[in-house]
Design a protein around this motif. Structure first.
Motif, PDB file in Angstrom:
ATOM      1  N   ARG A 139       4.604  -6.256  -2.229  1.00  0.00           N
ATOM      2  CA  ARG A 139       5.521  -5.954  -3.322  1.00  0.00           C
ATOM      3  C   ARG A 139       6.052  -4.520  -3.261  1.00  0.00           C
ATOM      4  N   GLN A 140       5.260  -3.603  -2.716  1.00  0.00           N
ATOM      5  CA  GLN A 140       5.699  -2.225  -2.557  1.00  0.00           C
ATOM      6  C   GLN A 140       5.396  -1.762  -1.134  1.00  0.00           C
ATOM      7  N   GLU A 141       6.288  -0.951  -0.576  1.00  0.00           N
ATOM      8  CA  GLU A 141       6.015  -0.306   0.704  1.00  0.00           C
ATOM      9  C   GLU A 141       6.838   0.963   0.798  1.00  0.00           C
ATOM     10  N   GLY A 142       6.216   2.040   1.215  1.00  0.00           N
ATOM     11  CA  GLY A 142       6.897   3.305   1.400  1.00  0.00           C
ATOM     12  C   GLY A 142       6.090   4.186   2.319  1.00  0.00           C
ATOM     13  N   ASP A 143       6.465   5.444   2.369  1.00  0.00           N
ATOM     14  CA  ASP A 143       5.753   6.415   3.188  1.00  0.00           C
ATOM     15  C   ASP A 143       5.491   7.651   2.344  1.00  0.00           C
ATOM     16  N   LEU A 144       4.332   8.249   2.512  1.00  0.00           N
ATOM     17  CA  LEU A 144       3.985   9.427   1.728  1.00  0.00           C
ATOM     18  C   LEU A 144       4.978  10.567   1.945  1.00  0.00           C
ATOM     19  N   SER A 145       5.646  10.568   3.082  1.00  0.00           N
ATOM     20  CA  SER A 145       6.640  11.605   3.353  1.00  0.00           C
ATOM     21  C   SER A 145       7.863  11.484   2.457  1.00  0.00           C
ATOM     22  N   GLU A 146       8.003  10.354   1.752  1.00  0.00           N
ATOM     23  CA  GLU A 146       9.149  10.129   0.877  1.00  0.00           C
ATOM     24  C   GLU A 146       8.955  10.718  -0.508  1.00  0.00           C
ATOM     25  N   MET A 147       7.801  11.317  -0.777  1.00  0.00           N
ATOM     26  CA  MET A 147       7.602  11.947  -2.073  1.00  0.00           C
ATOM     27  C   MET A 147       8.615  13.065  -2.267  1.00  0.00           C
ATOM     28  N   ILE A 148       9.207  13.142  -3.447  1.00  0.00           N
ATOM     29  CA  ILE A 148      10.162  14.208  -3.755  1.00  0.00           C
ATOM     30  C   ILE A 148       9.446  15.546  -3.782  1.00  0.00           C
ATOM     31  N   TRP A 149       8.293  15.584  -4.435  1.00  0.00           N
ATOM     32  CA  TRP A 149       7.472  16.782  -4.533  1.00  0.00           C
ATOM     33  C   TRP A 149       6.196  16.542  -3.745  1.00  0.00           C
ATOM     34  N   SER A 150       5.918  17.406  -2.773  1.00  0.00           N
ATOM     35  CA  SER A 150       4.730  17.266  -1.944  1.00  0.00           C
ATOM     36  C   SER A 150       3.469  17.533  -2.755  1.00  0.00           C
ATOM     37  N   VAL A 151       2.313  17.213  -2.182  1.00  0.00           N
ATOM     38  CA  VAL A 151       1.041  17.478  -2.860  1.00  0.00           C
ATOM     39  C   VAL A 151       0.918  18.957  -3.207  1.00  0.00           C
ATOM     40  N   ALA A 152       1.260  19.831  -2.280  1.00  0.00           N
ATOM     41  CA  ALA A 152       1.166  21.266  -2.539  1.00  0.00           C
ATOM     42  C   ALA A 152       2.098  21.687  -3.670  1.00  0.00           C
ATOM     43  N   GLU A 153       3.301  21.159  -3.687  1.00  0.00           N
ATOM     44  CA  GLU A 153       4.264  21.498  -4.746  1.00  0.00           C
ATOM     45  C   GLU A 153       3.803  20.966  -6.099  1.00  0.00           C
ATOM     46  N   ILE A 154       3.212  19.772  -6.093  1.00  0.00           N
ATOM     47  CA  ILE A 154       2.699  19.201  -7.348  1.00  0.00           C
ATOM     48  C   ILE A 154       1.599  20.090  -7.931  1.00  0.00           C
ATOM     49  N   LEU A 203      -2.902  14.544   3.837  1.00  0.00           N
ATOM     50  CA  LEU A 203      -1.994  13.414   4.031  1.00  0.00           C
ATOM     51  C   LEU A 203      -0.595  13.776   3.548  1.00  0.00           C
ATOM     52  N   ALA A 204       0.301  13.986   4.496  1.00  0.00           N
ATOM     53  CA  ALA A 204       1.693  14.297   4.166  1.00  0.00           C
ATOM     54  C   ALA A 204       2.623  13.153   4.563  1.00  0.00           C
ATOM     55  N   GLN A 205       2.126  12.223   5.363  1.00  0.00           N
ATOM     56  CA  GLN A 205       2.916  11.075   5.763  1.00  0.00           C
ATOM     57  C   GLN A 205       1.968   9.906   6.033  1.00  0.00           C
ATOM     58  N   GLY A 206       2.538   8.728   6.092  1.00  0.00           N
ATOM     59  CA  GLY A 206       1.733   7.530   6.313  1.00  0.00           C
ATOM     60  C   GLY A 206       2.128   6.430   5.348  1.00  0.00           C
ATOM     61  N   ARG A 207       1.900   5.201   5.753  1.00  0.00           N
ATOM     62  CA  ARG A 207       2.314   4.033   4.969  1.00  0.00           C
ATOM     63  C   ARG A 207       1.505   3.918   3.688  1.00  0.00           C
ATOM     64  N   ILE A 208       2.206   3.625   2.596  1.00  0.00           N
ATOM     65  CA  ILE A 208       1.581   3.251   1.328  1.00  0.00           C
ATOM     66  C   ILE A 208       2.200   1.920   0.920  1.00  0.00           C
ATOM     67  N   ALA A 209       1.360   0.948   0.611  1.00  0.00           N
ATOM     68  CA  ALA A 209       1.865  -0.394   0.324  1.00  0.00           C
ATOM     69  C   ALA A 209       0.989  -1.067  -0.733  1.00  0.00           C
ATOM     70  N   LEU A 210       1.589  -2.055  -1.401  1.00  0.00           N
ATOM     71  CA  LEU A 210       0.861  -2.829  -2.407  1.00  0.00           C
ATOM     72  C   LEU A 210       1.235  -4.289  -2.262  1.00  0.00           C
ATOM     73  N   SER A 211       0.227  -5.143  -2.388  1.00  0.00           N
ATOM     74  CA  SER A 211       0.461  -6.587  -2.353  1.00  0.00           C
ATOM     75  C   SER A 211      -0.198  -7.239  -3.560  1.00  0.00           C
ATOM     76  N   VAL A 212       0.360  -8.356  -3.968  1.00  0.00           N
ATOM     77  CA  VAL A 212      -0.200  -9.177  -5.039  1.00  0.00           C
ATOM     78  C   VAL A 212      -0.471 -10.560  -4.450  1.00  0.00           C
ATOM     79  N   ASP A 213      -1.743 -10.962  -4.448  1.00  0.00           N
ATOM     80  CA  ASP A 213      -2.158 -12.229  -3.839  1.00  0.00           C
ATOM     81  C   ASP A 213      -1.634 -12.357  -2.406  1.00  0.00           C
ATOM     82  N   GLY A 214      -1.667 -11.253  -1.676  1.00  0.00           N
ATOM     83  CA  GLY A 214      -1.280 -11.267  -0.272  1.00  0.00           C
ATOM     84  C   GLY A 214       0.205 -11.122  -0.009  1.00  0.00           C
ATOM     85  N   VAL A 215       1.028 -11.093  -1.052  1.00  0.00           N
ATOM     86  CA  VAL A 215       2.481 -10.953  -0.896  1.00  0.00           C
ATOM     87  C   VAL A 215       2.860  -9.495  -1.140  1.00  0.00           C
TER      88      VAL A 215
END
Length: 228
Positions: A165-180, A151-163
């Motif tokens: 609160r967070q949304e981004g894309d895995l491609s926005e990571m500064i350091w990739s999984v391999a680099e980490i 997984l190098a890209q794709g939506r990541i999101a978080l909700s609290v009681d259905g609202v």
């Protein structure tokens, strides 16, 4: 082997679609790995190499299990994260070979006692009690690489009681999984069973008793945590 006290039960995670379990050895976490999250905490993401902290393996909290609101805090925060599970380990792993060590992925939530963390930062103290408290490492079922792919890209999101609160894309990571993996293995020997929480997008915030937090990552499904 005789033990002087009963040994603790090993920590483990379920594997999607099977009755098998993945044994967990250590939990590593990457700090400030999304640029906008770094900025919302007052840091310059262009100037920071990756840094790491840890949580104890027995801090794991499975999908659907309730998180008792922890003591000593009035500011419990959620942090949606992609979790990487290692099937093999090593030292000084190259960037090119790093993904060969990944067994699977899961949705995670790095719960944080933010007020304790703020005090620790101000006084130059460790973050252990802010990050590594009981049940602070929520994690969903693991999806093997054979099923999910890397997984190098794709939506990541978080909700609290259905609202949301967070949304981004895995491609926005500064350091990739391999680099980490490469960077972390330069400091410690990684081993099978290690988990790595890879950082959170912007939008972290507080969750209260009685609320339910849900993390969704494209291709991995959801992680649901009621706070009680």
């Amino acid at each position: 082997m005789d033990f002087v006290i009963p040994p603790p039960a090993p920590s483990s995670l379920p594997v999607t679609g099977t009755t098998a379990r993945f044994p967990v050895r250590r939990i590593w976490c990457v700090g400030r790995n999304y640029a906008e999250h770094a900025r919302e905490l007052g840091h310059d993401p262009e100037r920071e190499p990756p840094f790491f902290f840890s949580k104890p393996a027995d801090a794991l909290l499975a999908d659907g299990k309730s998180l008792p609101y922890p003591p000593q805090t009035g500011d419990l925060h959620f942090e949606a994260e992609l979790v990487v599970a290692l099937g093999t380990g090593g030292k000084d792993i190259s960037h090119e070979a790093a993904l060969d060590h990944v067994w699977g992925y899961a949705a995670g939530n790095d719960f944080t006692r933010r007020d304790l963390q703020a005090v620790a930062k101000k006084l130059g103290r460790p973050w252990d009690l802010a990050k590594g408290f009981d049940f602070s490492a929520a994690c969903g079922a693991l999806s093997p690489v054979a099923a999910s792919g890397h997984l190098a890209q794709g939506r990541i999101a978080l909700s609290v009681d259905g609202v949301q609160r967070q949304e981004g894309d895995l491609s926005e990571m500064i350091w990739s999984v391999a680099e980490i993996i490469a960077a972390l293995s330069a400091s410690v020997e990684l081993k099978p069973g290690d988990l790595i929480y890879t950082g959170t997008p912007a939008g972290v915030g507080a969750v209260e008793r009685g609320q339910t937090v849900r993390v969704d990552i494209l291709g991995l499904g959801s992680l649901v945590t009621p706070v009680i």
